[in-house]
Write a protein that holds these residues in place. Structure first.
Motif, PDB file in Angstrom:
ATOM      1  N   GLY A   1     -59.872 -11.522 -17.585  1.00  0.00           N
ATOM      2  CA  GLY A   1     -59.778 -12.821 -16.919  1.00  0.00           C
ATOM      3  C   GLY A   1     -58.713 -13.752 -17.441  1.00  0.00           C
ATOM      4  N   GLY A   2     -57.998 -13.367 -18.509  1.00  0.00           N
ATOM      5  CA  GLY A   2     -56.990 -14.264 -19.064  1.00  0.00           C
ATOM      6  C   GLY A   2     -55.647 -14.125 -18.379  1.00  0.00           C
ATOM      7  N   ASP A   3     -54.834 -15.172 -18.484  1.00  0.00           N
ATOM      8  CA  ASP A   3     -53.461 -15.085 -17.983  1.00  0.00           C
ATOM      9  C   ASP A   3     -52.703 -13.991 -18.722  1.00  0.00           C
ATOM     10  N   VAL A   4     -51.866 -13.276 -17.998  1.00  0.00           N
ATOM     11  CA  VAL A   4     -50.988 -12.282 -18.610  1.00  0.00           C
ATOM     12  C   VAL A   4     -49.564 -12.810 -18.534  1.00  0.00           C
ATOM     13  N   ILE A   5     -48.969 -13.085 -19.693  1.00  0.00           N
ATOM     14  CA  ILE A   5     -47.601 -13.599 -19.763  1.00  0.00           C
ATOM     15  C   ILE A   5     -46.627 -12.450 -19.527  1.00  0.00           C
ATOM     16  N   LEU A   6     -45.714 -12.646 -18.569  1.00  0.00           N
ATOM     17  CA  LEU A   6     -44.752 -11.607 -18.182  1.00  0.00           C
ATOM     18  C   LEU A   6     -43.317 -11.960 -18.564  1.00  0.00           C
ATOM     19  N   ALA A   7     -42.975 -13.262 -18.571  1.00  0.00           N
ATOM     20  CA  ALA A   7     -41.595 -13.651 -18.843  1.00  0.00           C
ATOM     21  C   ALA A   7     -41.536 -15.108 -19.267  1.00  0.00           C
ATOM     22  N   PHE A   8     -40.529 -15.441 -20.099  1.00  0.00           N
ATOM     23  CA  PHE A   8     -40.183 -16.817 -20.453  1.00  0.00           C
ATOM     24  C   PHE A   8     -38.785 -17.098 -19.904  1.00  0.00           C
ATOM     25  N   ASP A   9     -38.666 -18.103 -19.073  1.00  0.00           N
ATOM     26  CA  ASP A   9     -37.352 -18.482 -18.526  1.00  0.00           C
ATOM     27  C   ASP A   9     -36.600 -17.279 -17.980  1.00  0.00           C
ATOM     28  N   GLY A  10     -37.325 -16.372 -17.324  1.00  0.00           N
ATOM     29  CA  GLY A  10     -36.720 -15.199 -16.720  1.00  0.00           C
ATOM     30  C   GLY A  10     -36.517 -14.037 -17.664  1.00  0.00           C
ATOM     31  N   GLU A  11     -36.778 -14.220 -18.963  1.00  0.00           N
ATOM     32  CA  GLU A  11     -36.623 -13.152 -19.946  1.00  0.00           C
ATOM     33  C   GLU A  11     -37.933 -12.372 -20.044  1.00  0.00           C
ATOM     34  N   PRO A  12     -37.914 -11.065 -19.774  1.00  0.00           N
ATOM     35  CA  PRO A  12     -39.157 -10.284 -19.822  1.00  0.00           C
ATOM     36  C   PRO A  12     -39.834 -10.347 -21.181  1.00  0.00           C
TER      37      PRO A  12
ATOM     38  N   PRO B   1     -39.473 -26.961 -30.872  1.00  0.00           N
ATOM     39  CA  PRO B   1     -40.503 -27.884 -30.407  1.00  0.00           C
ATOM     40  C   PRO B   1     -39.920 -28.921 -29.445  1.00  0.00           C
ATOM     41  N   GLY B   2     -40.633 -29.178 -28.364  1.00  0.00           N
ATOM     42  CA  GLY B   2     -40.173 -30.118 -27.351  1.00  0.00           C
ATOM     43  C   GLY B   2     -39.493 -29.462 -26.170  1.00  0.00           C
ATOM     44  N   ASP B   3     -39.070 -28.198 -26.332  1.00  0.00           N
ATOM     45  CA  ASP B   3     -38.467 -27.480 -25.205  1.00  0.00           C
ATOM     46  C   ASP B   3     -39.530 -27.160 -24.157  1.00  0.00           C
ATOM     47  N   THR B   4     -39.122 -27.197 -22.900  1.00  0.00           N
ATOM     48  CA  THR B   4     -40.004 -26.784 -21.805  1.00  0.00           C
ATOM     49  C   THR B   4     -39.521 -25.440 -21.278  1.00  0.00           C
ATOM     50  N   ILE B   5     -40.422 -24.459 -21.253  1.00  0.00           N
ATOM     51  CA  ILE B   5     -40.070 -23.130 -20.772  1.00  0.00           C
ATOM     52  C   ILE B   5     -40.889 -22.804 -19.533  1.00  0.00           C
ATOM     53  N   ALA B   6     -40.281 -22.008 -18.661  1.00  0.00           N
ATOM     54  CA  ALA B   6     -40.972 -21.541 -17.452  1.00  0.00           C
ATOM     55  C   ALA B   6     -41.678 -20.228 -17.791  1.00  0.00           C
ATOM     56  N   VAL B   7     -42.982 -20.244 -17.711  1.00  0.00           N
ATOM     57  CA  VAL B   7     -43.781 -19.070 -18.060  1.00  0.00           C
ATOM     58  C   VAL B   7     -44.218 -18.366 -16.777  1.00  0.00           C
ATOM     59  N   ARG B   8     -43.696 -17.160 -16.577  1.00  0.00           N
ATOM     60  CA  ARG B   8     -44.150 -16.357 -15.435  1.00  0.00           C
ATOM     61  C   ARG B   8     -45.336 -15.531 -15.890  1.00  0.00           C
ATOM     62  N   LEU B   9     -46.431 -15.598 -15.108  1.00  0.00           N
ATOM     63  CA  LEU B   9     -47.661 -14.942 -15.536  1.00  0.00           C
ATOM     64  C   LEU B   9     -48.436 -14.397 -14.354  1.00  0.00           C
ATOM     65  N   ARG B  10     -49.357 -13.537 -14.679  1.00  0.00           N
ATOM     66  CA  ARG B  10     -50.259 -12.948 -13.698  1.00  0.00           C
ATOM     67  C   ARG B  10     -51.625 -13.597 -13.850  1.00  0.00           C
TER      68      ARG B  10
END
Length: 368
Positions: free
Chosen positions: A313-324, A341-350
């Motif tokens: 049931g947990g999120d599965v992290i697949l990529a950070f900022d497009g990096e697998p 610290p303070g950076d915002t990253i785009a987390v792609r997840l399932r």
């Protein structure tokens, strides 16, 4: 000798947990040892063997490598402690070594291969990367700083470890890079060291803090630990390149922090969660109030597979900022080398059978 001044941080405020059985660092002098060794400069230089390319390498860098002698009172027992490790000249005033080499001391002297001694001042230390910087009162004219390589190491690359195993100054051992991007964990540390370089060059107690260098004399890593025969580890030059300048400038370094516990998605996790691929990392828990709190979803429970408890049931992290991000090694390395610290990253997840993206603003790791 000057005091080992603690003007930026209380040197003993956070006692470094021991890495007994894993570190190759602050070696206690062995009273029962009959092995002695001194500088090669004390040997008659006539009628020498031809040597090799490694001899040339040794001669090019040895005057930049120091022995670190640590003195003071151990914080865990209150007993007087002595120990030694290695270090190397980073610039015209600073020597890099391991945090665990100097962690339990209140003073440190350095000795160069020329026989020159110098006292030191602690400039900064970082428990999470096991790196520390000392400012020295004296540098011999013949000693020149060693540069950190800007190339990522590759398996099979020839390297040499130079340092002071068991207090035997002027020692070189050679081998290859036998693994890259390792994640070095211990029971004492919550956060493993990321992006670690593995080598089969022999390292022993006293080598820690010394350089692992390529054939051009550039530092590939800062020797940290040994686990068993023919395997040793070094904090990567890529991580040192981020940490050391901050220690010199600010006395400390802040690591990016998500605030999650993770489990790699292996075949059992993939099957239990109806995932089409065994890749990525599952979020098993989220720390209250952390960067991930309210952004990432932890596992909701567990099921048994082959007598093993498997999170579901947990999120599965697949990529950070497009990096697998195929595994925890990739996740740790990306956070360590690409974020602050303070950076915002785009987390792609399932999540719930869908692939989505969530923005996550990173925090800073809590103090030890």
């Amino acid at each position: 000798m000057h005091d080992f001044r603690l003007d930026r941080r209380s040197f003993l405020a956070a006692a470094t947990a021991g890495l007994a059985g894993t570190v190759a660092g602050c070696a206690e002098p062995r009273a029962d040892s009959s092995i002695e060794g001194s500088s090669s400069y004390a040997i008659n230089q006539g009628n020498l063997a031809d040597g090799s390319a490694f001899t040339d390498l040794y001669n090019a860098i040895i005057e930049s490598v120091t022995q670190v002698r640590v003195f003071g009172i151990r914080t865990d027992t209150g007993a007087a402690g002595r120990g030694q490790g290695s270090g190397f000249l980073y610039d015209d005033r600073h020597v890099v070594t391991n945090d665990h080499v100097i962690a339990n001391g209140t003073a440190a002297d350095l000795q160069y291969i020329t026989g020159d001694w110098t006292s030191t001042t602690l400039v900064g230390r970082d428990y999470y990367s096991d790196l520390a910087v000392l400012e020295v009162d004296h540098v011999p004219d013949s000693a020149t700083p060693l540069s950190l390589t800007d190339k990522r190491p590759v398996v099979g690359q020839q390297v040499a470890a130079v340092g002071n195993p068991y207090g035997l100054e002027g020692t070189m051992s050679t081998g290859i890079v036998s693994g890259v991007n390792r994640r070095l964990a211990s029971q004492e540390r919550r956060f493993p060291f990321p992006n670690v370089v593995q080598t089969d060059a022999a390292v022993n107690p006293g080598n820690s803090g010394g350089p692992l260098v390529d054939l051009n004399g550039r530092v590939v890593g800062v020797v940290n630990a040994t686990i068993g025969d023919n395997i040793g580890f070094a904090i990567s030059a890529a991580l040192a390149e981020r940490v050391v300048p901050a220690l010199i400038e600010d006395g400390e370094y802040e690591h990016a922090y998500m605030g999650v516990d993770l489990r790699p998605v292996d075949r059992l996790v993939a099957e239990a969660n109806d995932l089409s691929e065994a890749t990525g990392v599952m979020v098993t828990a989220v720390v209250d109030g952390s960067a991930a709190d309210g952004v990432l979803r932890p596992a909701s429970g567990t099921v048994q597979r082959r007598s093993e408890s498997i999170p579901v049931g947990g999120d599965v992290i697949l990529a950070f900022d497009g990096e697998p991000i195929p595994d925890r090694h990739a996740l740790s390395t990306y956070l360590a080398l690409e974020t602050s610290p303070g950076d915002t990253i785009a987390v792609r997840l399932r999540r719930d059978g869908r692939t989505i993206t969530r923005d996550l603003t990173l925090g800073a790791r809590p103090s030890v």
